[in-house]
Design a protein around this motif. Sequence first.
Motif, mmCIF file in Angstrom:
data_model
loop_
_atom_site.group_PDB
_atom_site.id
_atom_site.type_symbol
_atom_site.label_atom_id
_atom_site.label_comp_id
_atom_site.label_asym_id
_atom_site.label_seq_id
_atom_site.Cartn_x
_atom_site.Cartn_y
_atom_site.Cartn_z
ATOM 1 N N HIS A 95 0.865 -1.184 0.000
ATOM 2 C CA HIS A 95 0.000 0.000 0.000
ATOM 3 C C HIS A 95 0.895 1.226 0.000
ATOM 4 O O HIS A 95 2.103 1.134 0.270
ATOM 5 C CB HIS A 95 -0.906 0.025 1.234
ATOM 6 C CG HIS A 95 -1.976 -1.017 1.211
ATOM 7 N ND1 HIS A 95 -3.062 -0.965 0.370
ATOM 8 C CD2 HIS A 95 -2.127 -2.160 1.940
ATOM 9 C CE1 HIS A 95 -3.835 -2.023 0.576
ATOM 10 N NE2 HIS A 95 -3.290 -2.773 1.527
ATOM 11 N N HIS A 127 5.671 4.482 0.094
ATOM 12 C CA HIS A 127 5.258 3.149 -0.336
ATOM 13 C C HIS A 127 5.655 2.189 0.777
ATOM 14 O O HIS A 127 6.807 2.191 1.194
ATOM 15 C CB HIS A 127 5.974 2.739 -1.615
ATOM 16 C CG HIS A 127 6.026 3.815 -2.642
ATOM 17 N ND1 HIS A 127 4.973 4.080 -3.491
ATOM 18 C CD2 HIS A 127 6.976 4.724 -2.923
ATOM 19 C CE1 HIS A 127 5.297 5.101 -4.260
ATOM 20 N NE2 HIS A 127 6.506 5.510 -3.943
ATOM 21 N N CYS A 150 -4.173 6.021 -1.622
ATOM 22 C CA CYS A 150 -3.299 4.959 -2.101
ATOM 23 C C CYS A 150 -3.565 4.834 -3.603
ATOM 24 O O CYS A 150 -4.697 4.573 -4.007
ATOM 25 C CB CYS A 150 -3.614 3.636 -1.397
ATOM 26 S SG CYS A 150 -2.646 2.253 -2.032
ATOM 27 N N ILE A 152 -2.122 2.738 -5.762
ATOM 28 C CA ILE A 152 -1.888 1.435 -6.372
ATOM 29 C C ILE A 152 -3.159 1.065 -7.144
ATOM 30 O O ILE A 152 -4.272 1.216 -6.613
ATOM 31 C CB ILE A 152 -1.525 0.393 -5.283
ATOM 32 C CG1 ILE A 152 -0.126 0.738 -4.735
ATOM 33 C CG2 ILE A 152 -1.590 -1.034 -5.833
ATOM 34 C CD1 ILE A 152 0.330 -0.103 -3.570
#
Length: 168
Positions: A95, A127, A150, A152
Motif C-alpha cells: 500500500h 510506499h 493509495c 496502487i
Amino acid sequence: MKTISHLVACTLLASASTAFAHGSESHAATSASAPASTAVTKEQKDWGIAGDAKQASRSIDLNMGDDMRFSPAHFSVKKGETLRLRVLNKGQVMHEVVLGTKATLAQHAQMMLKHPGMEHAEPYMAHVAPQKSEDLVWHFNRAGSFDFACLIPGHYQAGMTGTFTVTD
Ligand SMILES: [Cu+2]
C-alpha cells in the motif's frame, strides 16, 4: 497556471519513472540530481513542502489495510506544523500514501491505472511493504482542505482515500 505546472509535473513523473525506484533508493536517486546539501527535492506544493525530520513537532500513525481503508481517514494540522506521518501497512499487499489535492490524486490515479508498473517517488508519498512502516515528514505551510490516497491500481478506485485539513 496550476493546471499547466501539474501537467508538466506529470509528464516529468512519467518520463522519469523508469529511473526511480521505490523506498530509500529513490531518495538517493532524487538527491543525486538535487543541489548538493538537500536530501530530497523540496518543491512547494499546494498542500505543503517536504519537511525536515528535526523540525517535526509530533507524529501521527496512519494505518493502511487490505480492506482498502486508511485509519484514521482524516487528520488535522495547524499551518506551519511539520508532522511525522508514521505510515503502517497492516495488510498482506503493498500500500502507499500520497498527499495531494482531489484533482492531483485523481489525475495521478488515472496514470497509475494506465501504467500499472510505473514506479513513482516524491517526498509527499510513502510506499510501504506488508507489515512494515515508513515515515513521511511533511511541512504543512498552506492552509486548506486536502486529500491523501493509495494510488496502487484498484485501491484508489476501491475508495482508499482520506482527507486532511490544515487550519490557519
Ligand atoms: Cu493500497
